[in-house]
Design an enzyme around this catalytic site. Sequence first.
Site, short mmCIF file in Angstrom:
data_model
loop_
_atom_site.label_atom_id
_atom_site.label_comp_id
_atom_site.label_asym_id
_atom_site.label_seq_id
_atom_site.Cartn_x
_atom_site.Cartn_y
_atom_site.Cartn_z
NE ARG A 76 -45.03 31.95 -3.60
CZ ARG A 76 -45.68 32.30 -4.73
NH1 ARG A 76 -46.77 31.66 -5.08
NH2 ARG A 76 -45.23 33.27 -5.48
NE ARG A 145 -50.73 28.71 -6.78
CZ ARG A 145 -50.05 29.72 -7.31
NH1 ARG A 145 -49.63 30.73 -6.56
NH2 ARG A 145 -49.79 29.75 -8.61
CE LYS A 229 -51.34 32.35 -9.81
NZ LYS A 229 -50.54 33.60 -9.73
CE LYS A 231 -53.15 33.44 -5.70
NZ LYS A 231 -52.46 34.72 -5.95
CB CYS A 451 -44.83 42.48 -5.84
SG CYS A 451 -44.21 43.34 -7.29
CB CYS A 457 -40.56 38.94 -10.36
SG CYS A 457 -42.07 38.50 -11.22
CB CYS A 496 -45.90 43.16 -14.01
SG CYS A 496 -46.61 41.66 -13.30
CB CYS A 500 -47.79 39.79 -6.49
SG CYS A 500 -47.70 38.73 -7.94
FE1 SRM Z 1 -48.06 36.53 -7.44
C1 SRM Z 1 -46.99 35.35 -10.40
C2 SRM Z 1 -44.94 36.72 -6.30
C3 SRM Z 1 -49.26 36.97 -4.31
C4 SRM Z 1 -51.10 37.35 -8.73
N1 SRM Z 1 -46.27 36.05 -8.21
C5 SRM Z 1 -46.04 35.53 -9.45
C6 SRM Z 1 -44.57 35.13 -9.60
C7 SRM Z 1 -44.45 33.70 -9.20
C8 SRM Z 1 -43.95 35.41 -10.98
C9 SRM Z 1 -43.96 34.33 -12.00
O1 SRM Z 1 -45.03 33.74 -12.28
O2 SRM Z 1 -42.89 34.07 -12.56
C10 SRM Z 1 -43.94 36.08 -8.56
C11 SRM Z 1 -42.61 35.65 -7.96
C12 SRM Z 1 -41.77 36.85 -7.61
C13 SRM Z 1 -40.56 36.55 -6.85
O3 SRM Z 1 -39.46 36.86 -7.34
O4 SRM Z 1 -40.63 36.05 -5.74
C14 SRM Z 1 -45.09 36.29 -7.61
N2 SRM Z 1 -47.24 36.67 -5.63
C15 SRM Z 1 -45.92 36.83 -5.37
C16 SRM Z 1 -45.67 37.17 -3.93
C17 SRM Z 1 -44.37 36.60 -3.37
C18 SRM Z 1 -45.71 38.69 -3.81
C19 SRM Z 1 -45.37 39.30 -2.47
O5 SRM Z 1 -45.06 40.48 -2.49
O6 SRM Z 1 -45.45 38.66 -1.45
C20 SRM Z 1 -46.95 36.60 -3.30
C21 SRM Z 1 -46.83 35.16 -2.90
C22 SRM Z 1 -48.04 34.71 -2.14
C23 SRM Z 1 -47.95 33.32 -1.59
O7 SRM Z 1 -47.33 33.12 -0.53
O8 SRM Z 1 -48.58 32.42 -2.18
C24 SRM Z 1 -47.91 36.73 -4.48
N3 SRM Z 1 -49.87 36.99 -6.64
C25 SRM Z 1 -50.13 37.24 -5.34
C26 SRM Z 1 -51.41 37.85 -5.20
C27 SRM Z 1 -52.01 38.34 -3.88
C28 SRM Z 1 -52.78 37.29 -3.18
O9 SRM Z 1 -52.79 36.12 -3.59
O10 SRM Z 1 -53.41 37.60 -2.17
C29 SRM Z 1 -51.94 37.99 -6.47
C30 SRM Z 1 -53.26 38.69 -6.84
C31 SRM Z 1 -54.45 37.93 -6.43
C32 SRM Z 1 -54.85 36.98 -7.51
O11 SRM Z 1 -54.24 35.93 -7.62
O12 SRM Z 1 -55.76 37.32 -8.26
C33 SRM Z 1 -50.97 37.42 -7.37
N4 SRM Z 1 -48.91 36.33 -9.24
C34 SRM Z 1 -50.16 36.77 -9.58
C35 SRM Z 1 -50.37 36.53 -10.99
C36 SRM Z 1 -51.66 36.89 -11.79
C37 SRM Z 1 -52.69 35.86 -11.65
C38 SRM Z 1 -53.88 36.11 -12.53
O13 SRM Z 1 -54.97 35.69 -12.18
O14 SRM Z 1 -53.73 36.70 -13.60
C39 SRM Z 1 -49.18 35.95 -11.48
C40 SRM Z 1 -48.88 35.52 -12.92
C41 SRM Z 1 -49.57 34.26 -13.29
O15 SRM Z 1 -50.14 33.54 -12.48
O16 SRM Z 1 -49.52 33.96 -14.48
C42 SRM Z 1 -48.28 35.86 -10.35
FE1 SF4 Z 2 -43.69 39.79 -10.36
FE2 SF4 Z 2 -45.71 41.20 -11.29
FE3 SF4 Z 2 -46.06 39.67 -9.14
FE4 SF4 Z 2 -44.60 41.84 -8.95
S1 SF4 Z 2 -46.79 41.79 -9.46
S2 SF4 Z 2 -44.04 39.83 -8.18
S3 SF4 Z 2 -43.64 41.99 -10.90
S4 SF4 Z 2 -45.61 38.95 -11.16
#
Ligand code: SRM
Ligand code: SF4
Length: 660
Positions: A76, A145, A229, A231, A451, A457, A496, A500
């Site tokens: 990323r 991030r 993390k 943000k 997502c 994922c 899930c 994201c």
């Molecule tokens: Fe996310 C984890 C993809 C934005 C909340 N996110 C993941 C992981 C890395 C799965 C993992 O931990 O094994 C996913 C990888 C999937 C893949 O196959 O690529 C993943 N997140 C993404 C992306 C690629 C989704 C997308 O459709 O674009 C986004 C990458 C953003 C970037 O360039 O940095 C992405 N993730 C977000 C957002 C939205 C945002 O940041 O604006 C959120 C919700 C906002 C927030 O953080 O509260 C988000 N991702 C999570 C979480 C839950 C965090 C939490 O506070 O509980 C996880 C799981 C974790 O961190 O344990 C997670």
């Molecule tokens: Fe993976 Fe859940 Fe984030 Fe979708 S919302 S990319 S299933 S961690």
Amino acid sequence: MVNTQTPPAVRKPSKVEGIKERSNYLREPVASELLLDTTHFSEDAVQILKFHGSYQQDNRDNRVKGQEKDYQFMLRTRSPGGFIPPELYLTLDRLSDEYGNHTIRATTRQGFQLHGILKKNLKAAIAAIVHSMGSTLGACGDLNRNVMAPPAPYKNRPEYQYAWEYANNVADLLTPQTGAYYEIWLDGEKVISAEENPEVVAARQRNGNGTIFHEGEEPIYGAHYMPRKFKCCVTVPGDNSVDLFSQDVCLVVMTDEQGELQGFNIFAGGGLGRTHNKEDTFPRLADPIGYVDKADVYDVMKAIVATQRDYGDRTDRRHARMKYLLEDWGVERFRNQVESYFGRKIQPLKPMPEFQYLDFLGWHEQGDGKLFVGISIENGRIKDEGNFQLKTALKEIVQKYNLPMRLTPSQNVILYEIDPTQKDDIQRILTRCGIQREDEIDPLERYAMACPALPTCGLATTESERAIPGVLERIRALLTKVGLPKDHFIIRMTGCPNGCARPYLAELGFVGNGPNLYQVWLGAAPNQTRLARVYLEKMPIDDLETTLEPIFVYYRQWRQHGESFGDFCDRVGLDAIRQYVASYEPGSLSVVETGVEKGAATNGRVAPTPTKATRVRRRVTVQEATYARLQEVAVRAGKPISQLANEAIEAYLEKVKEEG
Ligand code: SRM
Ligand code: SF4
């Protein structure tokens, strides 16, 4: 919400805290394990690898019981404000073919991801990115991030230029300082793509009341980095293209009438991730914290980081985001703690206009004689498929005109610095490659996000990116069926509850809750300033139509003039929706509004809240055509349909009685 947790101080730090501590500032065990001829890393290395911008994944479509997983890596980029220089884009395009799965994915935080890279190619891929003015350092892991900013390249609107500048500076301020990244991926060669702002360098070293560590390689983070993390975004008044309320920290650029930067309004404590059936995890909107002058912005950022760094919960990773600190402490206590690191008072928030959701698609003037064009990327996936050749188109345009791009927070891309003489040719390339203009795309699709979920994922419980095109088609067909063929609203889906694609800020959100099962969320504001609420826990995807049809009919019948779907659901409330749905008869449009006692009335229209009395009344079903005529007359007469139906039936019965 009351914090029922034991105070962090008396509980054991989580496992990841130990892994970070032992890593020698993010070096081990990644450095040693990279040298091994293996397909994957150990669990400890996987945790540290994230800080370098990579996730270990496996292709879940290829899982076979008893066999090793098909290990591969996601990379990323760290791209503040979504900036991707042309040479970086061309490198990512090449790497996706050479080492990846032939696609490039634009993320919801304005970065790019490559999927499908094998361990043996990881070093070459990261080195190539860094040599092309890119970086993956800090794109994942427990630290700041990618910093978001509105992607619009308005050169004649200084506030937009400040948002870019400060997104960059905040990203630099909070970039990890360890030498690990360059040692591991570039054999120690320190590649600097741009000079850091001297104010940022000075601020990083300045010790405001304990904001920095004097020992070790990380003045701001220390050896344990952040609890979780973190943000941030920088935006301008009125522009919510960045989903500011979902961020840990949002700075809003405040300028004077001459467009001179004065300072920043600050919001903090947003975040969306949650876990099913764990009520103490929840999405949360950021709170307004106050205003600081421009000279103080880095110190206040450091003070906020230090507050979360020192008081965030390091014992329970599900309770470790800064939103829980704000929830548990309240804004007042949080602000007091930030002020004690900052050493000054934070001023009251300055007034701002209402926020709007903007996506910047299509052709626009950028304000200096040049143009920009916003191009929709379906679900953020840049690929060539059939007649749809977005990957070819972008490569050709960037190669030919050497244009920079900005990724948008809604997984789209803006090409800018376009000379007006290049416009026709660029549009020709896009059209030849099957790329629809913004007014040709179904708005349901234009404003939707999903997502990645399966197959990459590891946390996905069901499909998202691969499911959403079909879901949108079915919703469009349903809207047409219920008489709303031109309507649209914001739909977001995730595999899930981590959120994201920010589904809790969608007017209609689908959140994976098991194979082919989705939670349904309703009622967020169309400008993402209000959260949705959960309407259904587990909707089998096959039940999409039966679930949504009555809600759409209710909306069609009872919305106010110009009212969006999200605002309607919020106004009438989930209980009223559930009751309406319970009394709805599929295949006909029922007149069960009879007996309605009260609802939220405006503009003389009352959305019915069916009461107990309603439900025991007898129901009469009419033909659709009759219903349509009844409805037309009811609107003209300004009466509820049920009243009109009653009057008509009564009149008929009277007539029959008189006739004997
Ligand atoms: Fe996310 C984890 C993809 C934005 C909340 N996110 C993941 C992981 C890395 C799965 C993992 O931990 O094994 C996913 C990888 C999937 C893949 O196959 O690529 C993943 N997140 C993404 C992306 C690629 C989704 C997308 O459709 O674009 C986004 C990458 C953003 C970037 O360039 O940095 C992405 N993730 C977000 C957002 C939205 C945002 O940041 O604006 C959120 C919700 C906002 C927030 O953080 O509260 C988000 N991702 C999570 C979480 C839950 C965090 C939490 O506070 O509980 C996880 C799981 C974790 O961190 O344990 C997670
Ligand atoms: Fe993976 Fe859940 Fe984030 Fe979708 S919302 S990319 S299933 S961690």
